[in-house]
Design a protein around this motif. Structure first.
Motif, short mmCIF file in Angstrom:
data_model
loop_
_atom_site.label_atom_id
_atom_site.label_comp_id
_atom_site.label_asym_id
_atom_site.label_seq_id
_atom_site.Cartn_x
_atom_site.Cartn_y
_atom_site.Cartn_z
N GLU A 6 59.62 57.15 38.64
CA GLU A 6 59.55 56.35 37.41
C GLU A 6 60.75 56.63 36.51
O GLU A 6 61.35 55.72 35.95
CB GLU A 6 58.24 56.65 36.67
N ARG A 7 61.13 57.90 36.38
CA ARG A 7 62.29 58.26 35.57
C ARG A 7 63.57 57.67 36.17
O ARG A 7 64.44 57.20 35.46
CB ARG A 7 62.41 59.78 35.43
N ARG A 9 63.75 54.92 37.93
CA ARG A 9 63.71 53.48 37.67
C ARG A 9 64.16 53.19 36.24
O ARG A 9 64.96 52.28 36.00
CB ARG A 9 62.29 52.96 37.90
N ARG A 10 63.64 53.96 35.27
CA ARG A 10 64.04 53.78 33.87
C ARG A 10 65.52 54.09 33.68
O ARG A 10 66.21 53.41 32.93
CB ARG A 10 63.20 54.67 32.95
N GLN A 13 67.58 51.19 34.75
CA GLN A 13 67.45 50.11 33.76
C GLN A 13 68.42 50.37 32.59
O GLN A 13 69.10 49.46 32.12
CB GLN A 13 66.00 50.08 33.27
N GLY A 61 67.47 60.87 34.86
CA GLY A 61 66.60 60.23 35.83
C GLY A 61 66.43 61.00 37.11
O GLY A 61 65.49 60.79 37.86
#
Length: 75
Positions: A6-7, A9-10, A13, A61
């Motif tokens: 999740e980190r 992916r962020r 982004q 990330g």
């Protein structure tokens, strides 16, 4: 695990849209560009350099979270 994914992916982004963010010079957190003070450490000096933001996003990330976020404190 799931949190790292999740980190990551962020982070990607953020890396794709660095103009929306800036890096806190107090604690190296990444915050939205409109923030006046860092929600984590309350510093008010930021680095808005595109490469710095991308590098910091990818670095954060790639490892587990080390700071406490407001979300973590809410029950």
């Amino acid at each position: 695990g799931k949190q790292i994914k999740e980190r990551g992916r962020r982070a990607e982004q953020i890396a794709r849209n660095p103009s929306r963010y800036k890096v806190c010079e107090g604690c190296s957190s990444i915050v939205v560009v409109r923030a006046r003070i860092c929600p984590n450490c309350h510093a008010y000096r930021f680095n808005e350099d595109r490469e710095t933001i991308i590098d910091q996003a990818r670095e954060l990330g790639a490892r587990p979270q080390q700071s406490v976020l407001w979300d973590d404190l809410e029950e």
